[in-house]
Design an enzyme around this catalytic site. Structure first.
Site, PDB file in Angstrom:
ATOM      1  N   GLY A 222       0.926  -1.177  -0.226  1.00  0.00           N
ATOM      2  CA  GLY A 222      -0.056  -0.099   0.027  1.00  0.00           C
ATOM      3  C   GLY A 222       0.924   1.252   0.044  1.00  0.00           C
ATOM      4  N   GLY A 224       2.248   4.695   2.533  1.00  0.00           N
ATOM      5  CA  GLY A 224       2.354   5.231   3.911  1.00  0.00           C
ATOM      6  C   GLY A 224       3.689   4.987   4.326  1.00  0.00           C
ATOM      7  N   GLY A 225       3.703   5.238   5.722  1.00  0.00           N
ATOM      8  CA  GLY A 225       5.326   4.947   6.216  1.00  0.00           C
ATOM      9  C   GLY A 225       5.763   3.601   6.430  1.00  0.00           C
ATOM     10  N   ILE A 226       4.798   2.747   6.831  1.00  0.00           N
ATOM     11  CA  ILE A 226       5.183   1.314   6.663  1.00  0.00           C
ATOM     12  C   ILE A 226       5.616   0.703   5.501  1.00  0.00           C
ATOM     13  CG2 ILE A 226       4.215  -0.965   7.578  1.00  0.00           C
ATOM     14  CD1 ILE A 226       2.662   0.421   9.635  1.00  0.00           C
ATOM     15  N   GLU A 245      -2.739  -3.801  -6.146  1.00  0.00           N
ATOM     16  CA  GLU A 245      -4.080  -2.921  -6.543  1.00  0.00           C
ATOM     17  C   GLU A 245      -3.438  -1.279  -6.830  1.00  0.00           C
ATOM     18  OE1 GLU A 245      -6.160  -1.507  -2.378  1.00  0.00           O
ATOM     19  OE2 GLU A 245      -6.020  -3.645  -2.431  1.00  0.00           O
ATOM     20  N   LEU A 320      -6.242   0.084  11.634  1.00  0.00           N
ATOM     21  CA  LEU A 320      -6.462   1.098  12.524  1.00  0.00           C
ATOM     22  C   LEU A 320      -6.631   0.448  14.117  1.00  0.00           C
ATOM     23  CD1 LEU A 320      -9.161   3.488  10.928  1.00  0.00           C
ATOM     24  CD2 LEU A 320      -6.589   3.730  11.083  1.00  0.00           C
ATOM     25  N   GLY A 343      -9.115  -2.889  -1.207  1.00  0.00           N
ATOM     26  CA  GLY A 343      -8.716  -4.167  -1.509  1.00  0.00           C
ATOM     27  C   GLY A 343      -8.225  -4.986  -0.400  1.00  0.00           C
TER      28      GLY A 343
END
Length: 446
Positions: A222, A224-226, A245, A320, A343
């Site tokens: 995905g 983001g930071g991670i 995706e 979250l 997804g």
């Protein structure tokens, strides 16, 4: 036979002319994220001036703060957001009555929304962004084929912006001028999603995941930071493939360093496969006219049965909140919609169907939240129970690995008691006793 150039010219309109094609009760479905046609959408609210009513606009990951999102009369227009961004969250928080969330999983988002709209008797209109036409009369849907190509095939009225700066992509993104009802010419850079810099927690989580991803794996990441931290951790790997995706900048980094060469993929070998792309201009330059990148329909890319055909498929997503059963609330904070299902379930389930595949759900162990009195409080994101009203995005039946900065645990095939013990072991140390006390108080549950 009419030439493609003549056909193109016959369909060319100004933005007001294109918007004049909309009628009462139409259902407009907009391109995803950076594929949204910004200038059409920025003027969509003006159709109220000629008395158009009852429009429904479905969008996903809108990057711009369009007037119809921030302020609209519900009698004139409603906004069905499939994946909320900050613009919709802010509008809802301020009391916007015209915005509602549409729960959908990515692989069947198009089909399900089409079903609902046809059940209501609405005419479906696709608003999309395209790259310029080639000499054969083909344009490209550019940055997304999540549901755009599907809508064309299903007979939607197709209105597009032909953006001189939109990258030309290959795969299911191809669209012929004969399939387009109206077009407007524009010239602006596609919207960007800046790269998030990983912090210490991101790097620790990424290290746990990277240890379990073998050479030759196919990955889904995905944004983001991670995920950005994980991309750094995967640079030492060999012969990785991409079936994802969302195509992002961190994947360009992996291609550039040689970690990704797609040589050992069992599905679409030698190709990067995605259903949409969103990131910076560097990403858009990478995919422009690049035959090694396929932008294919979301109904195919995110079908768990298709994902499972990739050998050693590794799906990495974030959430979250996780409860001690392993349920993941990834799209809402309590009952308040924050983002969308996207997804996550598609890719998590698909990866576990793959030979040698795994799904990783990542989260920080704690969050610092604002209290009603204005103060701040640190809470555990591994909780005894999800917050009241929270939406379960990934069920406990479909969770595999869960990762925090304190470790990684496998829940696949584990009992409720084993799940609770394992999740407590990766919770923040300050909250472990509280979680153990909850389990001890409720032996009938675990």
């Amino acid at each position: 036979m009419q030439s493609v150039k003549a056909l193109y010219d016959a369909k060319k309109k100004t933005i007001p002319e294109a918007l004049s094609l909309l009628k009462d009760g139409d259902a407009v479905i907009s391109g995803v994220a950076a594929a949204e046609p910004v200038e059409l959408l920025s003027q969509l609210h003006t159709v109220a001036e000629r008395g158009v009513k009852g429009l429904d606009v479905t969008n996903c990951l809108p990057l711009a703060a369009h007037p119809f999102i921030l302020n609209a009369n519900p009698e004139m227009l409603t906004n069905s957001g499939w994946f909320f961004t900050g613009h919709q969250r802010a509008a809802v928080k301020q009391g916007a009555a015209h915005i509602s969330h549409t729960p959908l999983r990515l692989h069947n988002a198009g089909a399900r929304r089409i079903y609902a709209l046809r059940e209501d008797g609405r005419r479906i209109v696709l608003f999309a962004s395209c790259s310029p036409m080639d000499e054969h009369g083909f344009l490209s849907l550019s940055l997304s084929a999540v549901y755009e190509r599907e809508l064309v095939d299903e007979g939607a009225l197709v209105i597009v912006e032909v953006n001189r700066q939109a990258p030309r992509t290959f795969g299911d993104s191809a669209i012929h001028i004969s399939e387009i009802d109206a077009l407007v010419e524009t010239d602006y850079p596609p919207g960007v999603i800046p790269q998030a810099s990983p912090d210490e927690r991101d790097l620790r989580i990424a290290a746990f995941v990277a240890e379990r991803i073998e050479d030759g794996s196919t990955i889904q990441l995905g944004i983001g930071g991670i995920p950005n931290a994980l991309a750094v951790g995967l640079k030492a790997k060999k012969h990785l493939g991409i079936h994802t995706e969302m195509l992002t900048d961190n994947m360009v980094d992996l291609v550039a360093c040689g970690a990704v060469d797609n040589s050992q993929k069992t599905l679409c070998r030698h190709k990067v496969v995605a259903t949409f792309a969103a990131g910076t201009q560097r990403l858009y330059r990478f995919i422009h006219n690049n035959p090694a990148v396929l932008i294919n329909k979301g109904s195919w890319v995110n079908d768990p049965a298709i994902i499972g055909q990739n050998y050693k498929m590794q799906s990495i997503n974030t959430t979250l909140e996780v409860d001690l059963f392993g349920q993941c609330a990834s799209e809402s904070i309590g009952p308040v919609q924050y983002s969308g299902s996207g997804g996550q379930a598609d890719t998590a389930i698909g990866a576990q169907r793959s030979r040698g595949g795994h799904s990783f759900i990542c989260l920080y162990s704690t969050a610092n939240i604002k209290c009603p009195d204005g103060g701040r409080q640190t809470v555990s994101k591994i909780s005894p129970m999800l917050k009241e009203g929270a939406v379960v995005t990934l069920s406990r039946n479909d969770v595999d690995y869960v990762v925090t900065e304190y470790g990684i645990v496998s829940l696949r095939g584990r009992t409720l008691k084993e799940r609770a013990e394992r999740l407590i072991s990766i919770a923040h140390p300050d909250f472990r006793d509280h979680l153990r006390f909850h389990v001890k108080r409720h032996p009938e549950i675990y």
